[in-house]
Design a protein around this motif. Structure first.
Motif, PDB file in Angstrom:
ATOM      1  N   VAL A  53       0.843  -1.196   0.000  1.00 44.54           N
ATOM      2  CA  VAL A  53       0.000   0.000   0.000  1.00 44.54           C
ATOM      3  C   VAL A  53       0.882   1.251   0.000  1.00 44.54           C
ATOM      4  O   VAL A  53       1.845   1.345   0.763  1.00 44.54           O
TER       5      VAL A  53
ATOM      6  N   TYR B 279     -13.593   1.629   7.770  1.00 43.53           N
ATOM      7  CA  TYR B 279     -12.675   1.678   6.637  1.00 43.53           C
ATOM      8  C   TYR B 279     -11.777   2.913   6.729  1.00 43.53           C
ATOM      9  O   TYR B 279     -10.638   2.896   6.254  1.00 43.53           O
TER      10      TYR B 279
ATOM     11  N   ASN C 105      -6.165   0.690  -1.008  1.00 43.64           N
ATOM     12  CA  ASN C 105      -7.129   0.654   0.082  1.00 43.64           C
ATOM     13  C   ASN C 105      -8.479   1.173  -0.426  1.00 43.64           C
ATOM     14  O   ASN C 105      -8.617   1.515  -1.612  1.00 43.64           O
ATOM     15  N   LYS C 106      -9.454   1.203   0.449  1.00 43.42           N
ATOM     16  CA  LYS C 106     -10.806   1.572   0.020  1.00 43.42           C
ATOM     17  C   LYS C 106     -10.857   3.016  -0.469  1.00 43.42           C
ATOM     18  O   LYS C 106     -11.496   3.334  -1.477  1.00 43.42           O
TER      19      LYS C 106
ATOM     20  N   LEU D 254      -3.262   1.656   6.939  1.00 45.50           N
ATOM     21  CA  LEU D 254      -2.518   1.146   5.793  1.00 45.50           C
ATOM     22  C   LEU D 254      -1.691   2.227   5.109  1.00 45.50           C
ATOM     23  O   LEU D 254      -0.774   1.917   4.338  1.00 45.50           O
TER      24      LEU D 254
ATOM     25  N   ALA E 123      -7.588  -3.234   1.796  1.00 38.84           N
ATOM     26  CA  ALA E 123      -8.458  -2.966   2.940  1.00 38.84           C
ATOM     27  C   ALA E 123      -9.346  -4.150   3.279  1.00 38.84           C
ATOM     28  O   ALA E 123     -10.036  -4.145   4.293  1.00 38.84           O
TER      29      ALA E 123
ATOM     30  N   ASP F 127      -7.930   2.441   6.335  1.00 40.69           N
ATOM     31  CA  ASP F 127      -7.170   3.162   5.309  1.00 40.69           C
ATOM     32  C   ASP F 127      -6.055   3.993   5.930  1.00 40.69           C
ATOM     33  O   ASP F 127      -4.923   4.028   5.417  1.00 40.69           O
TER      34      ASP F 127
END
Length: 275
Positions: free
Chosen positions: A14, A232, A189-190, A239, A165, A236
């Motif tokens: 990521v 999330y 990620n999201k 990450l 994610a 996020d």
């Protein structure tokens, strides 16, 4: 940064910041190159649910298909979108909006209700309880079977929608939605997926809706965040290497450690990661 946090970020690749247009181009090139290197395949197959992830992966695949067809006049490629509701899907309008945005070459519907119910009955006849969680695991496996049947008849490659994610927690069904050939969203990620959809001018409703796997009959449309026990936004941030609340960080790390086996192929005697 926490030591385990650094390991998770490195494992999932990521990046803290992305250029959405660059990542779109990177993903499209990746999808194109796979088909170039494997000329026995002529299509991509993806299950489109109406959620953020399948919308993004589907659109990236269709761009790749269009560019390949423009560049190569000897072989015509296609994107096949597979609709796989269990009976009637509550957010069917979102699925249709996603299809309109993706513009696949074909749409095939494989309703999984009959197959799922038949498997449930067979298992219960054998003496198993098959509770709601078990049925929630059967559904994505039935979807996987159908996707590969479609791919087999169309010389296709099955696209997955797994991303960082979800991958960190093993938030997928092994040999279900985790059973795919190529994952163009891996590393994102999201939040970054939303950025890419915005850059692609997707309808806001497709990436601003509450993410849900919708697998459990007793808890329909259960939000992913409720199932994970962490938002999330926290995932996020974690990450991306940011500092988050201790309880959220611990939840993320516990999910990662508990799901290690789901991110690996079947273990052989030569594997050492679990010793």
């Amino acid at each position: 940064m926490r030591s385990l946090q650094a390991k998770i970020i490195a494992t999932l690749h990521v990046q803290p910041i992305i250029d959405p247009k660059q990542e779109i181009s990177r993903s499209v090139d990746f999808l194109k190159q796979y088909l170039r290197l494997n000329p026995q395949y002529q299509s991509y197959v993806i299950a489109v649910s109406g959620g953020q992830d399948s919308t993004l992966a589907g659109k990236l695949a269709q761009i790749a298909i269009q560019e390949l067809n423009s560049e190569n006049h000897l072989q015509q490629y296609e994107l096949i979108a597979v609709r796989q509701p269990y009976g009637a899907q509550r957010d069917e309008a979102d699925a249709q909006a996603a299809l309109a945005f993706i513009e696949p070459n074909q749409v095939i519907t494989t309703n999984i209700k009959t197959a799922t119910d038949a498997m449930t009955t067979a298992l219960r006849t054998s003496g198993l309880a098959v509770d709601d969680m078990s049925r929630g695991s059967i559904k994505p496996k039935m979807r996987m079977i159908a996707q590969y049947a479609v791919a087999r008849e169309h010389q296709g490659v099955v696209i997955g929608t797994d991303h960082a994610a979800e991958a960190f927690a093993g938030f997928f069904t092994k040999y279900g939605d985790g059973g795919t050939d190529i994952n163009p969203l891996w590393r994102l990620n999201k939040r970054q997926g939303r950025q890419m959809l915005a850059a692609l001018q997707a309808p806001h409703s497709l990436y601003e809706k509450v993410p849900t796997a919708d697998l459990e009959d007793e808890r329909p449309q259960l939000a992913d965040e409720a199932a994970l026990g962490v938002s999330y936004n926290d995932i996020d941030d974690y990450l991306e290497g940011k500092v988050i609340a201790e309880h959220a960080a611990k939840t993320i790390e516990n999910l990662y450690l508990a799901s290690e086996q789901k991110r690996h192929e079947p273990v052989t005697i030569y594997d050492t990661w679990f010793y």
